[in-house]
Write a protein that holds these residues in place. Structure first.
Motif, PDB file in Angstrom:
ATOM      1  N   PRO A   1       0.630  -1.135  -0.177  1.00 35.76           N
ATOM      2  CA  PRO A   1      -0.044  -0.274  -0.163  1.00 35.76           C
ATOM      3  C   PRO A   1       0.743   1.440   0.132  1.00 35.76           C
ATOM      4  CG  PRO A   1      -0.995  -1.514   1.055  1.00 35.76           C
ATOM      5  CD  PRO A   1       0.608  -2.017   0.859  1.00 35.76           C
ATOM      6  N   GLU A   2       2.203   1.221   0.031  1.00 33.76           N
ATOM      7  CA  GLU A   2       2.600   2.467   0.731  1.00 33.76           C
ATOM      8  C   GLU A   2       3.068   2.079  -1.009  1.00 33.76           C
ATOM      9  OE1 GLU A   2       2.848  -0.012   2.433  1.00 33.76           O
ATOM     10  OE2 GLU A   2       4.757  -0.852   3.223  1.00 33.76           O
ATOM     11  N   ASP A   3       3.201   1.255  -1.668  1.00 31.22           N
ATOM     12  CA  ASP A   3       3.665   2.396  -2.919  1.00 31.22           C
ATOM     13  C   ASP A   3       2.514   2.926  -4.093  1.00 31.22           C
ATOM     14  OD1 ASP A   3       5.153  -1.035  -3.237  1.00 31.22           O
ATOM     15  OD2 ASP A   3       6.606   0.260  -2.867  1.00 31.22           O
ATOM     16  N   THR A   4       1.749   3.418  -3.212  1.00 28.66           N
ATOM     17  CA  THR A   4       0.285   4.484  -3.970  1.00 28.66           C
ATOM     18  C   THR A   4       1.539   5.312  -4.086  1.00 28.66           C
ATOM     19  OG1 THR A   4      -1.392   3.035  -3.112  1.00 28.66           O
ATOM     20  CG2 THR A   4      -1.427   5.299  -3.444  1.00 28.66           C
ATOM     21  N   GLY A   5       0.627   5.170  -5.229  1.00 34.12           N
ATOM     22  CA  GLY A   5       1.293   6.713  -5.645  1.00 34.12           C
ATOM     23  C   GLY A   5       1.446   7.376  -7.339  1.00 34.12           C
ATOM     24  N   VAL A   6       1.329   8.679  -7.516  1.00 35.30           N
ATOM     25  CA  VAL A   6       2.117   8.732  -8.996  1.00 35.30           C
ATOM     26  C   VAL A   6       3.423   8.981  -9.257  1.00 35.30           C
ATOM     27  CG1 VAL A   6       1.448  10.791 -11.291  1.00 35.30           C
ATOM     28  CG2 VAL A   6       0.031  10.376  -9.573  1.00 35.30           C
ATOM     29  N   TYR A   7       3.583   8.336 -10.292  1.00 32.61           N
ATOM     30  CA  TYR A   7       4.442   7.748 -10.863  1.00 32.61           C
ATOM     31  C   TYR A   7       5.373   8.081 -12.423  1.00 32.61           C
ATOM     32  CZ  TYR A   7       5.092   3.566  -7.925  1.00 32.61           C
ATOM     33  OH  TYR A   7       5.570   3.203  -6.401  1.00 32.61           O
ATOM     34  N   TYR A   8       6.272   9.267 -12.453  1.00 28.50           N
ATOM     35  CA  TYR A   8       7.142   9.695 -13.289  1.00 28.50           C
ATOM     36  C   TYR A   8       8.223   9.640 -13.518  1.00 28.50           C
ATOM     37  CZ  TYR A   8       3.860  13.374 -10.983  1.00 28.50           C
ATOM     38  OH  TYR A   8       2.532  13.948 -10.731  1.00 28.50           O
ATOM     39  N   CYS A   9       8.704   9.316 -15.297  1.00 25.70           N
ATOM     40  CA  CYS A   9       9.498   9.384 -15.500  1.00 25.70           C
ATOM     41  C   CYS A   9      10.254  10.190 -15.823  1.00 25.70           C
ATOM     42  CB  CYS A   9       9.488   8.233 -16.865  1.00 25.70           C
ATOM     43  SG  CYS A   9       8.529   8.489 -18.433  1.00 25.70           S
ATOM     44  N   LYS A  10      11.545  10.432 -15.904  1.00 28.41           N
ATOM     45  CA  LYS A  10      12.576  11.482 -15.824  1.00 28.41           C
ATOM     46  C   LYS A  10      13.853  10.940 -17.014  1.00 28.41           C
ATOM     47  CE  LYS A  10      15.254  14.625 -13.292  1.00 28.41           C
ATOM     48  NZ  LYS A  10      15.545  15.214 -11.599  1.00 28.41           N
ATOM     49  N   THR A  11      13.734  11.921 -17.576  1.00 26.25           N
ATOM     50  CA  THR A  11      15.709  11.898 -18.281  1.00 26.25           C
ATOM     51  C   THR A  11      15.984  13.462 -17.782  1.00 26.25           C
ATOM     52  OG1 THR A  11      16.714  11.837 -19.859  1.00 26.25           O
ATOM     53  CG2 THR A  11      14.943  13.220 -20.369  1.00 26.25           C
ATOM     54  N   VAL A  12      17.631  13.483 -17.880  1.00 29.15           N
ATOM     55  CA  VAL A  12      18.587  14.891 -17.880  1.00 29.15           C
ATOM     56  C   VAL A  12      19.054  15.014 -19.733  1.00 29.15           C
ATOM     57  CG1 VAL A  12      19.901  16.278 -16.511  1.00 29.15           C
ATOM     58  CG2 VAL A  12      18.359  14.776 -15.398  1.00 29.15           C
ATOM     59  N   ARG A  13      19.132  16.020 -19.507  1.00 29.68           N
ATOM     60  CA  ARG A  13      19.894  16.253 -20.688  1.00 29.68           C
ATOM     61  C   ARG A  13      20.808  17.817 -20.437  1.00 29.68           C
ATOM     62  NH1 ARG A  13      17.831  15.761 -26.864  1.00 29.68           N
ATOM     63  NH2 ARG A  13      20.147  15.239 -26.921  1.00 29.68           N
ATOM     64  N   GLY A  14      21.893  17.369 -20.060  1.00 28.17           N
ATOM     65  CA  GLY A  14      22.173  18.825 -20.047  1.00 28.17           C
ATOM     66  C   GLY A  14      21.732  19.377 -18.626  1.00 28.17           C
ATOM     67  N   THR A  15      21.626  20.761 -18.201  1.00 32.19           N
ATOM     68  CA  THR A  15      20.620  21.427 -17.429  1.00 32.19           C
ATOM     69  C   THR A  15      19.469  20.990 -17.033  1.00 32.19           C
ATOM     70  OG1 THR A  15      20.871  23.340 -17.791  1.00 32.19           O
ATOM     71  CG2 THR A  15      23.148  22.462 -16.955  1.00 32.19           C
ATOM     72  N   VAL A  16      18.924  20.939 -17.992  1.00 34.11           N
ATOM     73  CA  VAL A  16      17.221  20.361 -17.449  1.00 34.11           C
ATOM     74  C   VAL A  16      16.831  18.780 -17.886  1.00 34.11           C
ATOM     75  CG1 VAL A  16      15.545  20.939 -19.642  1.00 34.11           C
ATOM     76  CG2 VAL A  16      17.316  21.918 -20.155  1.00 34.11           C
ATOM     77  N   ASP A  17      16.056  18.658 -16.702  1.00 34.97           N
ATOM     78  CA  ASP A  17      15.032  17.564 -16.334  1.00 34.97           C
ATOM     79  C   ASP A  17      13.866  17.635 -17.577  1.00 34.97           C
ATOM     80  OD1 ASP A  17      15.397  18.306 -12.744  1.00 34.97           O
ATOM     81  OD2 ASP A  17      16.755  17.807 -14.930  1.00 34.97           O
ATOM     82  N   TYR A  18      13.220  17.223 -17.789  1.00 36.13           N
ATOM     83  CA  TYR A  18      11.954  16.042 -19.057  1.00 36.13           C
ATOM     84  C   TYR A  18      11.738  15.369 -18.444  1.00 36.13           C
ATOM     85  CZ  TYR A  18      14.836  18.776 -22.075  1.00 36.13           C
ATOM     86  OH  TYR A  18      14.790  19.527 -22.977  1.00 36.13           O
ATOM     87  N   TRP A  19      10.343  15.119 -17.683  1.00 35.99           N
ATOM     88  CA  TRP A  19       9.194  14.578 -16.834  1.00 35.99           C
ATOM     89  C   TRP A  19       8.180  14.411 -17.662  1.00 35.99           C
ATOM     90  CZ3 TRP A  19      10.928  13.388 -11.818  1.00 35.99           C
ATOM     91  CH2 TRP A  19      11.094  14.032 -11.325  1.00 35.99           C
ATOM     92  N   GLY A  20       7.741  12.684 -17.732  1.00 32.42           N
ATOM     93  CA  GLY A  20       6.489  12.408 -17.952  1.00 32.42           C
ATOM     94  C   GLY A  20       5.282  12.968 -17.115  1.00 32.42           C
ATOM     95  N   GLN A  21       4.173  12.510 -18.115  1.00 34.90           N
ATOM     96  CA  GLN A  21       2.941  13.477 -17.085  1.00 34.90           C
ATOM     97  C   GLN A  21       2.231  12.254 -16.254  1.00 34.90           C
ATOM     98  OE1 GLN A  21       3.085  10.823 -19.418  1.00 34.90           O
ATOM     99  NE2 GLN A  21       1.114   9.833 -19.479  1.00 34.90           N
TER     100      GLN A  21
END
Length: 114
Positions: A86-106
């Motif tokens: 149950p403690e795994d409940t949440g919104v899961y996001y994927c992320k990558t980084v290019r240079g100094t910029v973070d990119y997130w999925g929805q």
């Protein structure tokens, strides 16, 4: 870079889910990829990450239960989640980084019922 996460859902405790994150860029060229999650009322936290050479990191809370991987043929980042709690409940996001910029999925919602 655009990321599209999918695969969330409702599962009972002890069950499994697989998350997928489709990338708009060649995933081989993305040197840092990660899954984060945010539980209700809590800050976003790192769950797992993967770097070139298949170097992986897992948060203590998910070690031995979750596995992060890249599917080169499908150009996706994956997270296999077993023995969910149950403690795994949440919104899961994927992320990558290019240079100094973070990119997130929805984000994709994972709900684990007790």
């Amino acid at each position: 870079v655009q990321l599209q996460a999918s695969g969330g859902g409702l599962v009972q405790a002890g069950g499994s889910l697989s998350l997928s994150c489709a990338a708009s860029k060649n995933i081989v060229a993305l040197t840092y990829l990660a899954w984060y999650r945010q539980a209700p009322g809590k800050e976003r936290e790192l769950v797992a990450s993967i770097r070139p050479g298949s170097q992986t990191y897992y948060a203590d809370a998910v070690k031995g239960r979750f596995a992060i991987s890249k599917d080169i043929a499908k150009n996706t980042l994956n997270l296999k989640m077993n023995n969910l709690k149950p403690e795994d409940t949440g919104v899961y996001y994927c992320k990558t980084v290019r240079g100094t910029v973070d990119y997130w999925g929805q984000g994709t919602l994972v709900t684990v019922s007790s």
